[in-house]
Design an enzyme around this catalytic site. Structure first.
Site, PDB file in Angstrom:
ATOM      1  N   GLY A  43     -20.477 -59.986 -71.116  1.00 47.21           N
ATOM      2  CA  GLY A  43     -20.751 -60.551 -69.150  1.00 47.21           C
ATOM      3  C   GLY A  43     -20.373 -60.136 -68.280  1.00 47.21           C
ATOM      4  O   GLY A  43     -20.946 -60.220 -66.874  1.00 47.21           O
ATOM      5  N   GLU A  98     -13.598 -62.722 -65.709  1.00 46.83           N
ATOM      6  CA  GLU A  98     -14.556 -63.649 -66.433  1.00 46.83           C
ATOM      7  C   GLU A  98     -16.300 -63.357 -65.564  1.00 46.83           C
ATOM      8  O   GLU A  98     -16.169 -63.955 -64.167  1.00 46.83           O
ATOM      9  CB  GLU A  98     -13.851 -65.061 -66.399  1.00 46.83           C
ATOM     10  CG  GLU A  98     -13.554 -65.168 -67.913  1.00 46.83           C
ATOM     11  CD  GLU A  98     -14.646 -65.395 -69.056  1.00 46.83           C
ATOM     12  OE1 GLU A  98     -16.243 -64.721 -68.755  1.00 46.83           O
ATOM     13  OE2 GLU A  98     -14.478 -65.517 -69.961  1.00 46.83           O
ATOM     14  N   ASP A  99     -17.502 -64.393 -66.075  1.00 49.39           N
ATOM     15  CA  ASP A  99     -18.739 -63.846 -65.292  1.00 49.39           C
ATOM     16  C   ASP A  99     -19.058 -65.563 -65.117  1.00 49.39           C
ATOM     17  O   ASP A  99     -19.069 -66.128 -63.837  1.00 49.39           O
ATOM     18  CB  ASP A  99     -19.535 -63.662 -66.791  1.00 49.39           C
ATOM     19  CG  ASP A  99     -19.511 -64.135 -67.641  1.00 49.39           C
ATOM     20  OD1 ASP A  99     -19.077 -64.939 -67.820  1.00 49.39           O
ATOM     21  OD2 ASP A  99     -20.722 -63.321 -68.779  1.00 49.39           O
ATOM     22  N   ASP A 102     -17.743 -72.557 -68.032  1.00 50.81           N
ATOM     23  CA  ASP A 102     -18.711 -73.981 -68.344  1.00 50.81           C
ATOM     24  C   ASP A 102     -18.075 -74.777 -68.207  1.00 50.81           C
ATOM     25  O   ASP A 102     -17.355 -75.656 -68.343  1.00 50.81           O
ATOM     26  CB  ASP A 102     -19.764 -73.061 -68.735  1.00 50.81           C
ATOM     27  CG  ASP A 102     -20.879 -74.094 -69.642  1.00 50.81           C
ATOM     28  OD1 ASP A 102     -20.838 -74.741 -68.728  1.00 50.81           O
ATOM     29  OD2 ASP A 102     -21.514 -73.944 -70.644  1.00 50.81           O
ATOM     30  N   VAL A 152     -27.796 -70.239 -65.803  1.00 51.27           N
ATOM     31  CA  VAL A 152     -28.108 -69.046 -64.895  1.00 51.27           C
ATOM     32  C   VAL A 152     -28.169 -67.157 -65.905  1.00 51.27           C
ATOM     33  O   VAL A 152     -27.347 -67.571 -66.498  1.00 51.27           O
ATOM     34  CB  VAL A 152     -27.531 -68.405 -63.220  1.00 51.27           C
ATOM     35  CG1 VAL A 152     -27.440 -70.240 -63.141  1.00 51.27           C
ATOM     36  CG2 VAL A 152     -26.066 -69.076 -64.717  1.00 51.27           C
ATOM     37  N   ASP A 158     -27.092 -63.558 -69.174  1.00 51.13           N
ATOM     38  CA  ASP A 158     -28.102 -63.470 -70.497  1.00 51.13           C
ATOM     39  C   ASP A 158     -28.478 -65.166 -70.664  1.00 51.13           C
ATOM     40  O   ASP A 158     -28.061 -65.642 -71.298  1.00 51.13           O
ATOM     41  CB  ASP A 158     -27.556 -62.255 -71.449  1.00 51.13           C
ATOM     42  CG  ASP A 158     -26.644 -63.251 -73.086  1.00 51.13           C
ATOM     43  OD1 ASP A 158     -25.900 -63.343 -72.501  1.00 51.13           O
ATOM     44  OD2 ASP A 158     -26.754 -63.255 -73.858  1.00 51.13           O
TER      45      ASP A 158
END
Ligand code: IMP
Ligand code: MG
Length: 194
Positions: A43, A98-99, A102, A152, A158
């Site tokens: 990601g 990091e993308d 969460d 998202v 993805d």
């Protein structure tokens, strides 16, 4: 706009402006230091590629691929290393790229593991930070955008391995999710994530 996208949350221009801003901050903080940017596959790839070019310092790039085990609705926080770093990090200032963060479980595990390898320093840079309750607390040093707790995709992120190549961050149309595999469940499944 892609037909499966309900709304563009962060445009390509906003992403690029933020990358430049983060690059300046990171350059200021790591001047004269042995910097390793550690990207998480898959990601964070578009983000780290852009960010590395916005940090005008000598630096190294390396990648880790990790996958989380969990049941269908919750990630367990137990993580498996699919691909490890090429070498030791005890002479390096490590900045994890990091993308998205969460629940925080995956990153918490990764930070724990990296600390035991004694890097000179260890910090975290995330493009997106979801506004929700963390399962694991982690201190984030550089944040691109705080976003609402929506699923998202794009710019590396993805849904079922698709949409990573969209140049913006968008909210997926609910009609794209099948009844059995909502994205919340999908991205926390035992399958490889990131
Ligand atoms: P957590 O912080 O351990 O819950 O997991 C973070 C990982 O879940 C990220 O690295 C992504 O791979 C995935 N993820 C979380 N939220 C999203 C999202 O909105 N879209 C795509 N992937 C997500
Ligand atoms: Mg990831």
């Amino acid at each position: 706009m892609h037909q499966d996208i309900a709304e563009i949350l962060i445009s390509e221009q906003q992403l690029q402006a933020k990358v430049v801003e983060l690059g300046r901050l990171i350059k200021r903080d790591y001047e004269g230091k042995n910097l390793l940017l550690l990207g998480t596959l898959k990601g964070a790839v578009p983000f780290i590629a852009d960010l590395a070019r916005a940090i005008h310092l000598p630096l190294e790039l390396d990648y880790m691929a990790i996958s989380s085990y969990g049941n269908s609705t919750q990630s367990s926080g137990i993580v498996r290393i699919i691909k490890d770093l090429e070498g030791p990090i005890d002479q390096k200032h490590v900045l994890v790229i990091e993308d998205i963060i969460d629940s925080g479980q995956t990153l918490h595990y990764l930070v724990d593991l990296l600390r035991r390898r004694n890097p000179l320093s260890l910090r975290i840079c995330t493009l997106l930070d979801k506004e929700r309750e963390r399962v694991k607390q982690i201190e984030i040093d550089y944040t691109g955008f705080r976003i609402p707790d929506r699923f998202v995709v794009g710019y590396g992120l993805d849904y079922a391995q698709r949409y990573r190549n969209l140049p913006y961050i968008g909210i997926l149309k609910p009609s794209v999710y099948s009844e059995t595999a909502e994205p919340e469940k999908e991205h926390q499944s035992p399958a490889e994530r990131g």
